[in-house]
Design a protein around this motif. Structure first.
Motif, PDB file in Angstrom:
ATOM      1  N   UNK A 184       9.971   8.575  14.909  1.00 18.39           N
ATOM      2  CA  UNK A 184       8.924   8.138  13.972  1.00 18.39           C
ATOM      3  C   UNK A 184       9.588   7.381  12.830  1.00 18.39           C
ATOM      4  N   UNK A 185       9.073   6.203  12.487  1.00 18.33           N
ATOM      5  CA  UNK A 185       9.701   5.458  11.388  1.00 18.33           C
ATOM      6  C   UNK A 185       9.485   6.126  10.040  1.00 18.33           C
ATOM      7  N   UNK A 186      10.370   5.855   9.122  1.00 21.46           N
ATOM      8  CA  UNK A 186      10.233   6.310   7.733  1.00 21.46           C
ATOM      9  C   UNK A 186       9.728   5.104   6.961  1.00 21.46           C
ATOM     10  N   UNK A 187       8.592   5.251   6.248  1.00 18.46           N
ATOM     11  CA  UNK A 187       8.057   4.068   5.573  1.00 18.46           C
ATOM     12  C   UNK A 187       8.077   4.212   4.051  1.00 18.46           C
ATOM     13  N   UNK A 188       8.168   3.063   3.410  1.00 20.96           N
ATOM     14  CA  UNK A 188       8.095   3.028   1.942  1.00 20.96           C
ATOM     15  C   UNK A 188       6.885   2.183   1.547  1.00 20.96           C
ATOM     16  N   UNK A 189       6.019   2.791   0.715  1.00 23.21           N
ATOM     17  CA  UNK A 189       4.813   2.108   0.237  1.00 23.21           C
ATOM     18  C   UNK A 189       4.959   1.938  -1.274  1.00 23.21           C
ATOM     19  N   UNK A 190       4.912   0.700  -1.744  1.00 25.46           N
ATOM     20  CA  UNK A 190       5.008   0.423  -3.187  1.00 25.46           C
ATOM     21  C   UNK A 190       3.626   0.071  -3.715  1.00 25.46           C
ATOM     22  N   UNK A 191       3.215   0.728  -4.810  1.00 27.78           N
ATOM     23  CA  UNK A 191       1.932   0.398  -5.448  1.00 27.78           C
ATOM     24  C   UNK A 191       2.199   0.087  -6.919  1.00 27.78           C
ATOM     25  N   UNK A 192       1.964  -1.153  -7.296  1.00 31.34           N
ATOM     26  CA  UNK A 192       2.158  -1.551  -8.689  1.00 31.34           C
ATOM     27  C   UNK A 192       0.830  -1.967  -9.305  1.00 31.34           C
ATOM     28  N   UNK A 193       0.806  -1.987 -10.631  1.00 38.08           N
ATOM     29  CA  UNK A 193      -0.400  -2.436 -11.329  1.00 38.08           C
ATOM     30  C   UNK A 193      -0.397  -1.961 -12.767  1.00 38.08           C
ATOM     31  N   UNK A 194      -1.336  -2.466 -13.534  1.00 36.37           N
ATOM     32  CA  UNK A 194      -1.430  -2.113 -14.947  1.00 36.37           C
ATOM     33  C   UNK A 194      -1.941  -0.697 -15.136  1.00 36.37           C
ATOM     34  N   UNK A 195      -2.058  -0.286 -16.418  1.00 31.39           N
ATOM     35  CA  UNK A 195      -2.523   1.065 -16.735  1.00 31.39           C
ATOM     36  C   UNK A 195      -3.956   1.253 -16.228  1.00 31.39           C
ATOM     37  N   UNK A 196      -4.207   2.412 -15.628  1.00 31.36           N
ATOM     38  CA  UNK A 196      -5.551   2.791 -15.147  1.00 31.36           C
ATOM     39  C   UNK A 196      -6.123   1.801 -14.129  1.00 31.36           C
ATOM     40  N   UNK A 197      -5.249   1.208 -13.318  1.00 31.65           N
ATOM     41  CA  UNK A 197      -5.743   0.261 -12.301  1.00 31.65           C
ATOM     42  C   UNK A 197      -6.100   0.973 -10.999  1.00 31.65           C
ATOM     43  N   UNK A 198      -5.816   2.290 -10.921  1.00 27.94           N
ATOM     44  CA  UNK A 198      -6.157   3.055  -9.715  1.00 27.94           C
ATOM     45  C   UNK A 198      -4.941   3.450  -8.888  1.00 27.94           C
ATOM     46  N   UNK A 199      -3.745   3.219  -9.429  1.00 22.97           N
ATOM     47  CA  UNK A 199      -2.511   3.489  -8.672  1.00 22.97           C
ATOM     48  C   UNK A 199      -2.368   4.965  -8.304  1.00 22.97           C
ATOM     49  N   UNK A 200      -2.505   5.832  -9.318  1.00 19.99           N
ATOM     50  CA  UNK A 200      -2.207   7.257  -9.093  1.00 19.99           C
ATOM     51  C   UNK A 200      -3.143   7.877  -8.073  1.00 19.99           C
ATOM     52  N   UNK A 201      -4.454   7.601  -8.217  1.00 23.41           N
ATOM     53  CA  UNK A 201      -5.410   8.189  -7.276  1.00 23.41           C
ATOM     54  C   UNK A 201      -5.132   7.688  -5.868  1.00 23.41           C
ATOM     55  N   UNK A 202      -4.876   6.400  -5.728  1.00 20.50           N
ATOM     56  CA  UNK A 202      -4.603   5.847  -4.388  1.00 20.50           C
ATOM     57  C   UNK A 202      -3.327   6.445  -3.817  1.00 20.50           C
ATOM     58  N   UNK A 203      -2.281   6.502  -4.645  1.00 20.16           N
ATOM     59  CA  UNK A 203      -0.989   6.997  -4.146  1.00 20.16           C
ATOM     60  C   UNK A 203      -1.097   8.457  -3.710  1.00 20.16           C
TER      61      UNK A 203
END
Ligand code: C5P
Length: 223
Positions: free
Chosen positions: A4-23
């Protein structure tokens, strides 16, 4: 059978753009270690404030950094930064930290201290048998993991973001932080070429996550 591959997902964006909930949602769905790098900048900011080190004195910040021992604790699916063996608490979301964090985050020595630490989180994820890593921040897809399997950049209308922060009960000058984060010389907040840009203003969290999850689930051997 191929491993099984090991994957890296990067999520960037400004404050309160929805990063934490999505991650957080993606980490559950795909069993990925969740790394909130904003909490790392916040923890170091709280530590500098505790030591009385001012953000306008980069030499003093650099000196303090040589004295700070960083570690990582995995709690559930989240990685937490340890400073001198202790994980920071709610103080990293305080008004004082909100007001200072972008000033400390603009100091190259501080970003540099976090560079290899953040890259090392992939090894932490492997050691804990995660299937990969989902890391959120401002420069993950541009600087920390430019070769990540997936790079998402979230943005949203400023009024909507202010509304989200207020509904979390937080006093946060997101416009000022975004201005500082986007205009600093070292690793400014920007959508890197090749990243998938998503406007979250009028989309629900479910819709945003679905978009990302569909892309990730298409990875051979990963769904
Ligand atoms: O994500 P959060 O809003 O908690 O981040 C707090 C601050 O940390 C940001 O405003 C930014 O100044 C800094 N930061 C950064 N690079 C990252 C993550 C956060 O400069 N990768």
């Amino acid at each position: 059978m191929a491993p099984t591959p090991f994957i890296i997902v990067a999520i960037d964006g400004g404050a309160a753009s929805g990063k934490s909930s999505s991650a957080r949602t993606l980490s559950e769905r795909f069993h990925l270690l969740h790394v909130d790098t904003g909490s790392y900048y916040r923890a170091l900011t709280a530590e500098m404030l505790r030591r009385g080190v001012p953000a306008n004195d980069p030499a003093a910040v650099q000196a303090a950094l040589t004295d700070i021992k960083l570690g990582t604790r995995v709690e559930g699916r989240s990685a937490r930064m340890e400073i001198g063996g202790r994980v920071a608490g709610d103080e990293i979301r305080s008004r004082e930290v909100n007001d200072h964090v972008s000033h400390f985050a603009a100091i190259p020595a501080l970003r540099n201290a976090l560079l290899s630490y953040q890259r090392g989180q992939a090894e932490v994820a492997r050691q804990h048998s995660f299937r990969g890593l989902v890391m959120e921040g401002r420069d993950i897809g541009s600087v920390i993991f430019p070769d990540a399997n997936f790079r998402f950049f979230l943005h949203a209308d400023q009024n909507e973001r202010a509304r989200r922060r207020a509904s979390e009960g937080q006093q946060d000058s997101i416009a000022e932080r975004d201005r500082l984060d986007s205009s600093r010389k070292t690793s400014p907040l920007a959508c890197p070429p090749g990243a998938t840009s998503i406007d979250t203003t009028h989309q629900t969290l479910v819709e945003v996550v679905e978009l990302m999850a569909t892309a990730i689930a298409a990875t051979p051997g990963f769904a």
